[in-house]
Write a protein that holds these residues in place. Structure first.
Motif, mmCIF file in Angstrom:
data_model
loop_
_atom_site.group_PDB
_atom_site.id
_atom_site.type_symbol
_atom_site.label_atom_id
_atom_site.label_comp_id
_atom_site.label_asym_id
_atom_site.label_seq_id
_atom_site.Cartn_x
_atom_site.Cartn_y
_atom_site.Cartn_z
ATOM 1 N N ARG A 39 -2.300 1.166 -0.239
ATOM 2 C CA ARG A 39 -1.514 2.543 -0.249
ATOM 3 C C ARG A 39 -0.070 2.217 0.575
ATOM 4 O O ARG A 39 0.814 2.677 0.158
ATOM 5 N N ALA A 40 -0.247 1.339 1.653
ATOM 6 C CA ALA A 40 0.982 0.853 2.431
ATOM 7 C C ALA A 40 2.010 0.411 1.438
ATOM 8 O O ALA A 40 3.370 0.459 1.443
ATOM 9 N N ALA A 61 10.451 10.854 -2.906
ATOM 10 C CA ALA A 61 9.330 11.976 -3.042
ATOM 11 C C ALA A 61 8.032 11.210 -3.532
ATOM 12 O O ALA A 61 6.920 11.357 -3.204
ATOM 13 N N GLN A 62 8.017 10.254 -4.702
ATOM 14 C CA GLN A 62 7.060 9.472 -5.020
ATOM 15 C C GLN A 62 6.363 8.631 -4.337
ATOM 16 O O GLN A 62 5.134 8.426 -3.926
ATOM 17 N N VAL A 63 7.321 8.005 -3.586
ATOM 18 C CA VAL A 63 6.864 7.140 -2.481
ATOM 19 C C VAL A 63 6.065 7.681 -1.195
ATOM 20 O O VAL A 63 5.097 7.331 -0.879
ATOM 21 N N VAL A 64 6.483 9.096 -1.006
ATOM 22 C CA VAL A 64 5.757 9.719 0.079
ATOM 23 C C VAL A 64 4.581 10.338 -0.403
ATOM 24 O O VAL A 64 3.457 10.260 0.139
ATOM 25 N N HIS A 65 4.450 10.750 -1.705
ATOM 26 C CA HIS A 65 3.392 11.130 -2.295
ATOM 27 C C HIS A 65 2.321 10.164 -2.642
ATOM 28 O O HIS A 65 1.092 10.178 -2.186
ATOM 29 N N ASP A 66 2.659 8.958 -3.093
ATOM 30 C CA ASP A 66 1.563 8.071 -3.439
ATOM 31 C C ASP A 66 1.272 6.873 -2.279
ATOM 32 O O ASP A 66 0.212 6.400 -2.079
ATOM 33 N N GLY A 116 5.986 -2.135 2.791
ATOM 34 C CA GLY A 116 6.675 -1.187 2.421
ATOM 35 C C GLY A 116 7.953 -1.419 1.687
ATOM 36 O O GLY A 116 8.422 -0.347 0.836
ATOM 37 N N HIS A 117 8.502 -2.566 1.614
ATOM 38 C CA HIS A 117 9.525 -3.306 0.811
ATOM 39 C C HIS A 117 10.643 -2.083 0.744
ATOM 40 O O HIS A 117 11.065 -1.886 -0.254
ATOM 41 N N CYS A 118 11.099 -1.501 1.889
ATOM 42 C CA CYS A 118 11.928 -0.324 1.634
ATOM 43 C C CYS A 118 13.318 -0.862 1.393
ATOM 44 O O CYS A 118 14.215 -0.301 0.892
ATOM 45 N N SER A 119 13.601 -1.957 1.741
ATOM 46 C CA SER A 119 15.104 -2.748 1.401
ATOM 47 C C SER A 119 15.250 -2.743 0.099
ATOM 48 O O SER A 119 16.520 -2.983 -0.442
ATOM 49 N N LEU A 128 3.131 6.943 1.714
ATOM 50 C CA LEU A 128 3.338 7.324 3.259
ATOM 51 C C LEU A 128 2.557 8.154 3.793
ATOM 52 O O LEU A 128 2.136 8.092 4.921
ATOM 53 N N GLN A 129 2.205 9.225 3.096
ATOM 54 C CA GLN A 129 1.400 10.316 3.393
ATOM 55 C C GLN A 129 0.024 9.954 3.834
ATOM 56 O O GLN A 129 -0.594 10.513 4.637
ATOM 57 N N TYR A 130 -0.479 8.909 3.489
ATOM 58 C CA TYR A 130 -1.839 8.376 3.653
ATOM 59 C C TYR A 130 -1.900 7.374 4.929
ATOM 60 O O TYR A 130 -2.916 6.984 5.374
ATOM 61 N N LEU A 131 -0.583 7.120 5.372
ATOM 62 C CA LEU A 131 -0.694 6.206 6.630
ATOM 63 C C LEU A 131 -0.936 6.936 7.976
ATOM 64 O O LEU A 131 -0.524 8.354 7.923
ATOM 65 N N SER A 132 -1.399 6.240 8.953
ATOM 66 C CA SER A 132 -1.755 7.277 10.257
ATOM 67 C C SER A 132 -0.584 7.609 11.055
ATOM 68 O O SER A 132 0.664 6.923 10.729
#
Length: 431
Positions: free
Chosen positions: A55-56, A274-279, A203-206, A281-285
């Motif tokens: 998930r992360a 929004a897709q990243v948060v939905h799929d 997270g490969h945010c860059s 980030l929302q599942y992270l502690s």
């Protein structure tokens, strides 16, 4: 002669006996192997951790299609060089990673090479995943091996020449890939290092928040400085500039809320984020989200530019569009965002002094007025408020006018946009 015949016959019989014995031994060994118990399954806690880490890494977003089975691959990814199709990573022996070993999986994440040594295209974020530890790689692999097998063949990529020649990737890797697991900075806290590991690795945010050049690579010196996401027509804002989405002025709580919930007192996420948060980030502690926020808040401030006085041409265009934009805003937008642009947080974000509105790129506000959209539905915000689309009710000139108004009203320092800018983004899909 009879003696020689006897010796030859005896030798032949001896060889035959030995071969028969070896064959029997092989059969017995095969039977024993077939009756051996299968390799023990990973412990439940390992599978749970692997699922969490997958998930992360947001594996599901790329390796599943909206109507297909989870991890079955087949998602078409448009690039400036052609179309890539994501592979099946389910437990399927025929099409997925069922026959892979943990060593091969780690090598793929770490080196960007498949189990047969084939170079992977960098749409697979191995430049970030190389930082993943062996223990985390093994946990992800165990989880993926536990998923249902999906009988979905892998589609070949459809890339133009010469980009369909994988040998060209050797040069790309020399320029843009540095192999190696994440190494903690001893000068920083455990929390900061955990955040750095998640942001820079799984997270490969860059990949989105760094501009992509003509070769499909990005410069480490410009990491997190923002850029237009190729083929998606969304702008990933700079995380290092307080003129865009730089987080130096944000609180840790506001950053955490935006990452995990999708909305905060400072704004909301739309489009690809929004897709990243939905799929993912929302599942992270809460602890991991906070660690990411701590790390992001310390990104060095770069790309700061002073606000210069608008040119006469820009000022005239703003003055021309402003009255029409204000009229449209009062009729269509003020009921949610208020006449003074202060919004009604957290459901209707403020537009006054909103960095996402004032950025040099007007792509995102134009997209939002055209397409509307919702913040992601998350565990902590299951029924988000949304914004209606205006593509069908407003002309290009009217879109330009209202976006110009919100970018320049209430002390905002954005620049006007044109009807041509609005028209260019009409064909863009929501995601």
């Amino acid at each position: 002669m009879p003696r020689m015949h006897f010796l030859a016959t005896s030798a032949a019989l001896a060889v035959a006996t030995i071969l028969c014995a070896l064959a029997a031994l092989h059969v017995l060994s095969a039977r024993a192997a077939s009756t051996q118990a299968p390799a023990p399954k990973a412990a439940p806690e390992v599978l749970a951790r692997g699922e969490y880490l997958a998930r992360a890494g947001d594996c599901i977003a790329c390796h599943s299609t909206p109507t297909g089975k989870t991890f079955g691959g087949g998602l078409a990814m448009g690039t400036p060089f052609g179309t890539l199709f994501t592979p099946n990573i389910s437990s399927s022996n025929e099409f997925g990673i069922g026959r892979w070993s943990a060593d091969e999986f780690y090598k793929m994440l770490h080196t960007g090479r498949s189990r047969n040594g084939m170079l992977l295209y960098p749409a697979m974020p191995f430049t970030a995943y190389t930082k993943v530890t062996r223990a985390d790689s093994d946990a992800i692999f165990a989880f993926l091996k536990s998923t249902p097998a999906v009988a979905q063949p892998n589609r070949p990529h459809d890339l133009r020449f010469p980009f369909n020649k994988r040998s060209m990737l050797l040069g790309w890797r020399t320029l843009f890939f540095r192999e190696g697991e994440y190494r903690a900075d001893p000068a920083m806290s455990v929390e900061w290092n955990r955040g750095a590991y998640l942001v820079e690795g799984l997270g490969h945010c860059s990949m989105c928040h760094t501009a992509i050049n003509a070769l499909g690579g990005s410069s480490a010196s410009k990491a997190f400085e923002g850029g237009l996401i190729p083929m998606q027509d969304w702008y990933a804002p700079s995380l290092t500039s307080n003129k865009e989405a730089g987080l130096g002025e944000w609180s840790i709580q506001d950053i955490s809320d935006l990452l995990q919930i999708g909305v905060s007192e400072r704004g909301a996420v739309f489009g690809p984020m929004a897709q990243v948060v939905h799929d993912s980030l929302q599942y992270l502690s809460d602890d991991d989200i906070r660690s990411m926020a701590v790390y992001l808040k310390t990104l060095p401030s770069r790309s700061e530019t002073s606000v210069s006085a608008p040119t006469q041409e820009v000022a005239e265009e703003k003055n021309r569009l402003f009255p029409l934009g204000k009229k449209i805003y009062e009729a269509q937008c003020a009921v949610c965002h208020r006449s003074d642009g202060q919004g009604k947080s957290p459901h209707f974000p403020p537009l006054a002094n909103n960095q996402a509105i004032e950025m040099s790129s007007a792509v995102n506000p134009i997209r939002m007025v055209l397409n509307g959209g919702y913040a992601p539905g998350t565990k902590k915000n299951p029924t988000p408020y949304g914004m209606p689309p205006f593509a069908q009710t407003l002309s290009d000139e009217e879109i330009a006018a209202v976006v110009t108004y919100i970018r320049t009203a209430w002390g905002n320092h954005g620049t006007p946009v044109s009807a041509k800018d609005a028209n260019a983004l009409r064909p863009a899909l929501l995601y």
